[in-house]
Design an enzyme around this catalytic site. Structure first.
Site, PDB file in Angstrom:
ATOM      1  N   LYS A 225       0.809  -1.221   0.000  1.00 53.00           N
ATOM      2  CA  LYS A 225       0.000   0.000   0.000  1.00 53.00           C
ATOM      3  C   LYS A 225       0.839   1.265   0.000  1.00 53.00           C
ATOM      4  O   LYS A 225       2.044   1.250   0.251  1.00 53.00           O
ATOM      5  CB  LYS A 225      -0.999  -0.036   1.154  1.00 53.00           C
ATOM      6  CG  LYS A 225      -2.113  -1.053   0.887  1.00 53.00           C
ATOM      7  CD  LYS A 225      -3.232  -1.004   1.883  1.00 53.00           C
ATOM      8  CE  LYS A 225      -4.366  -1.948   1.447  1.00 53.00           C
ATOM      9  NZ  LYS A 225      -5.456  -2.015   2.429  1.00 53.00           N
ATOM     10  N   ARG A 265      -3.255 -10.064   5.009  1.00 54.04           N
ATOM     11  CA  ARG A 265      -3.648 -10.233   3.611  1.00 54.04           C
ATOM     12  C   ARG A 265      -2.534  -9.673   2.730  1.00 54.04           C
ATOM     13  O   ARG A 265      -2.230  -8.482   2.813  1.00 54.04           O
ATOM     14  CB  ARG A 265      -4.966  -9.497   3.350  1.00 54.04           C
ATOM     15  CG  ARG A 265      -5.505  -9.604   1.926  1.00 54.04           C
ATOM     16  CD  ARG A 265      -6.782  -8.770   1.806  1.00 54.04           C
ATOM     17  NE  ARG A 265      -7.396  -8.885   0.496  1.00 54.04           N
ATOM     18  CZ  ARG A 265      -7.062  -8.142  -0.563  1.00 54.04           C
ATOM     19  NH1 ARG A 265      -6.107  -7.214  -0.454  1.00 54.04           N
ATOM     20  NH2 ARG A 265      -7.673  -8.290  -1.728  1.00 54.04           N
TER      21      ARG A 265
END
Length: 286
Positions: A225, A265
């Protein structure tokens, strides 16, 4: 309390003695991380099986990008992308999660073999989602969410991000339970990168113990991210591309495992699978 004893799992999910690893299969042409690489059903199923071979405990299949600024796909297209991949992986004995904001996709994916519904909106995007999950009697990931991808950047405004995320997750959990979902089937996710700037994501990671006070298994989804790009770039430099953030992702996975997260995840599984196993060994040595 030991983080291992506090980790827990949701009703209907496998039990692990460490932080679980959820591998990502994006059946999309426009994911920020790997868009287009697994767009074909056969390639997507093969990739999911590779993730399991590399150490994934579950595989999360999604057919709609939720990157900042992404536009939505229509329902038929999302079904076309997701359901065959879920069916193919489930037929191979893989524990499959479906990443969707649509009730119809969730229901069809569960029929095809998915054991977990991972809705980044926590049931807010589709009023039919909570009833569908309740009827299916499957675990449900409730993520902190303030709006769709095209709006999320302007919604990243907080006075105290940890307190506000906790409060908003509590409110959402209560609504989901009121809608009929078994509270023991809820997993929570702080929504890193969703309506959050880098400093917000880092603050949430620094306070994962506070998030565990919600009393539900915690899913941490930091993989590749933007905030990791900012950390790696340093002052004034351009962030590295998403696929060059896997070592940083594994570092977050080790932190999350140490803090008692139920699962992480990730896109690249091997390094994170090693990280959570090392965290487990260190915890056990205490």
């Amino acid at each position: 309390m030991s983080t291992l004893r506090g980790r827990g799992t949701a009703r209907g999910l496998p039990t692990f003695d460490r932080c679980a690893v959820m591998g990502v299969v994006n059946v999309t042409p426009d994911s920020f991380s790997d868009g287009g690489r697994w767009f074909d059903t056969t390639a997507a199923v093969k990739h999911g099986l590779e993730l399991v071979a590399h150490g994934a405990d579950l595989v999360d299949v999604g057919g709609e990008s939720t990157r900042p600024g992404a536009t939505r796909v229509d329902e038929d297209e999302e079904l076309r992308r997701v359901v065959p991949v879920v069916r193919g992986l489930a037929a191979e004995g893989v524990a499959v999660s479906v990443d969707t904001m649509r009730a119809s996709v969730a229901a069809r994916a569960v029929e095809a073999g998915a054991i977990l519904v991972n809705d980044v909106s926590g049931g807010l995007a589709d009023p039919g989602m909570v009833p569908a999950v309740a009827a299916a009697e499957v675990p449900f990931v409730v993520m902190h969410w303030r709006g769709f991808s095209q709006d999320m950047n302007r919604l990243a405004v907080y006075d105290d991000v940890v307190a506000e995320v906790l409060a908003e997750l509590r409110t959402r959990m209560a609504a989901v339970v009121e809608g009929g979902v078994d509270p023991e089937r809820i997993v929570v996710d702080p929504g890193l990168g969703f309506a959050k700037a880098a400093q917000h994501d880092l603050a949430l990671l620094a306070h994962l113990a506070d998030l565990r006070e919600l009393g539900r298994p915690l899913l941490v989804a930091a993989s590749r991210k933007r905030f990791l790009g900012h950390v790696l770039a340093g002052e004034g430099a351009a962030p590295p591309p998403a696929r060059e953030r896997d070592a940083a992702t594994a570092a977050v996975s080790a932190i999350a495992a140490h803090e008692g997260a139920w699962a992480v995840r990730v896109h690249e599984v091997r390094a994170t699978a090693d990280a959570v196993r090392v965290a487990r060994a260190v915890e056990a040595a205490r």
